[in-house]
Design an enzyme around this catalytic site. Structure first.
Site, PDB file in Angstrom:
ATOM      1  CD  GLU A 162      -2.786  -1.357   2.392  1.00 52.85           C
ATOM      2  OE1 GLU A 162      -2.918  -0.394   3.158  1.00 52.85           O
ATOM      3  OE2 GLU A 162      -3.369  -2.452   2.574  1.00 52.85           O
ATOM      4  CD  GLU A 268      -4.406  -8.143   1.797  1.00 52.58           C
ATOM      5  OE1 GLU A 268      -5.295  -7.404   2.255  1.00 52.58           O
ATOM      6  OE2 GLU A 268      -3.200  -7.866   1.909  1.00 52.58           O
TER       7      GLU A 268
END
Ligand code: G3I
Length: 382
Positions: A162, A268
């Protein structure tokens, strides 16, 4: 006499063949009993799951059986994050991370390391660092110690997690601020390649279906490649909902990342069926919405999903897996962000204390109807 021998031989061969058929039948039946996600998608891509601490420690035998039967890849949900594994400057906690790696090896699984560098869940002492040189030294020690410890044991690292904003510009994390640019990514990937030369090195992020964020990923990957720094894959987290993102946006990103010459993995995956207070941007965990806690409008399935909701989730998972199968040549792994609905972070994000149904196994660890839909896709494909 000759006829007698003949008829005995004939009898014997009939017996032999019918026993063989029976054995084969029984074997087929066994295989049907043994059906699993990893077997169904064997040869297409790995099927993984995220493990919480209890699952790593094998506290619940039923869950251990489910995990080893259904999945051939694992990711630690929290236990290898900086705050957990390196909580103080000179203190490392390897008890759970060692158990995690041992579990994966014991069960012949693809073992993912999540994650070497992430601005969230950092140990508090790291956030106190005020200058670049100190941060470089600490990142170097962190990655060398952890990636080095699991050299040859962890098969794939989420090296950086991220690092981008929703518009594809660099996230202004502590790393970006102290380095003054995105060169911390170069440091992290270089260190990981040296400490764990056989591991697959991945850039992982959410909302990578967004065209603007896709351009950011392309910039990051091309920059590393231009400098001869090893990067093997892009991890699309895939925290999606029954409403979106569109299959088209996801497909465009699969193709764009694959065209860079790296593997694409869905790291995920979960599908929320609950209403969000408003259109939220992905899994920016900093967001919190206390004012909606306990609001029944925001938590409509406390007593179970309606048939309509079940159908929507099933259709969504079918559309997603049909896309994955269409691009199985580009996709190396699909990991669910959790084993069962009860453990999902989506019961508490973006609103605490809700009842969500984002995965394929229920709170009772039994496969849900949507599990059969995902398995059935492969039978249809045959
Ligand atoms: O360890 C503490 C425990 O000591 C304490 O008693 C307990 C209650 O406050 O909290 C525990 O820490 C929690 C941690 O999970 C471990 O369970 C944190 O509060 C909680 O916020 C944290 O949530 C995790 C979240 O990342 C934090 O950012 C979720 O479990 C985890 O699923 C989620 O995973 C992230 C990926 O790593 C990166 N991509 C997004 C994804 C979803 O946010």
């Amino acid at each position: 006499m000759f006829n007698k021998i003949n008829s005995t031989l004939l009898l014997f061969s009939i017996c032999f063949l019918s026993c063989k058929e029976a054995k084969k039948e029984n074997t087929i039946q066994n295989q049907e009993i043994e059906i699993s996600l990893k077997k169904s998608y064997n040869g297409d891509f790995l099927i993984g799951t995220a493990l919480n601490t209890g699952q790593i420690k094998e506290v619940d035998a039923k869950q251990t059986t489910l995990i080893t039967k259904e999945f051939n890849a694992i990711t630690p949900e929290n236990d290898l994050k900086w705050e957990q594994i390196h909580p103080e400057k000179d203190t490392y906690n390897f008890e759970v991370s060692d158990a995690y790696v041992a579990f994966g090896k014991k069960n012949n699984m693809h073992v993912v390391g999540h994650t070497l560098l992430w601005h969230s869940q950092l140990a508090p002492w790291v956030n106190e660092i005020k200058n670049k040189d100190t941060l470089v030294n600490q990142i170097t020690k962190h990655i060398n110690t952890i990636a080095g410890r699991y050299k040859g044991k962890i098969d794939s690292w989420d090296v950086v997690n991220e690092a981008l904003n929703e518009d594809g510009t660099p996230r202004e994390s502590i790393f970006y601020k102290l380095f003054g640019d995105e060169s911390y990514l170069e440091l992290a990937f270089k260190l990981a390649a040296k400490a764990a030369p056989d591991a697959e090195l991945v850039y992982n992020d959410y909302n990578l279906w967004k065209p603007a964020k896709r351009e950011g990923v392309i910039r990051v990957v091309k920059n590393l490649q231009a400098k001869g720094i090893k990067i093997d894959g892009v991890g699309m987290q895939a925290h999606w909902s029954i409403e979106g993102p569109s299959i088209e946006d996801i497909e465009n990103s699969i193709i764009a990342y694959s065209d860079l010459g790296v593997k694409v993995m869905f790291t995920e995956l979960d599908v929320t069926a609950l209403p969000n207070p408003w259109e939220l941007d992905g899994a920016a965990v900093e967001q919190s919405y206390e004012r909606y806690e306990g609001d029944p409008k925001m938590d409509p399935y406390v007593d179970g999903l309606t048939e309509e909701a079940k159908q929507k989730i099933a259709k969504r998972y079918e559309d997603i897996f049909n896309l994955f199968l269409k691009h199985k040549d580009k996709i190396s792994r699909v990991t669910f962000w959790g084993v069962n609905d009860g453990q999902s972070w989506l019961n508490d994000w973006p609103i605490n204390g809700r009842t969500n149904y984002p995965l394929l196994f229920g709170r009772d660890n039994k496969p849900k109807e949507v599990y059969n839909n995902v398995i059935a896709l492969k039978n249809k494909a045959k």
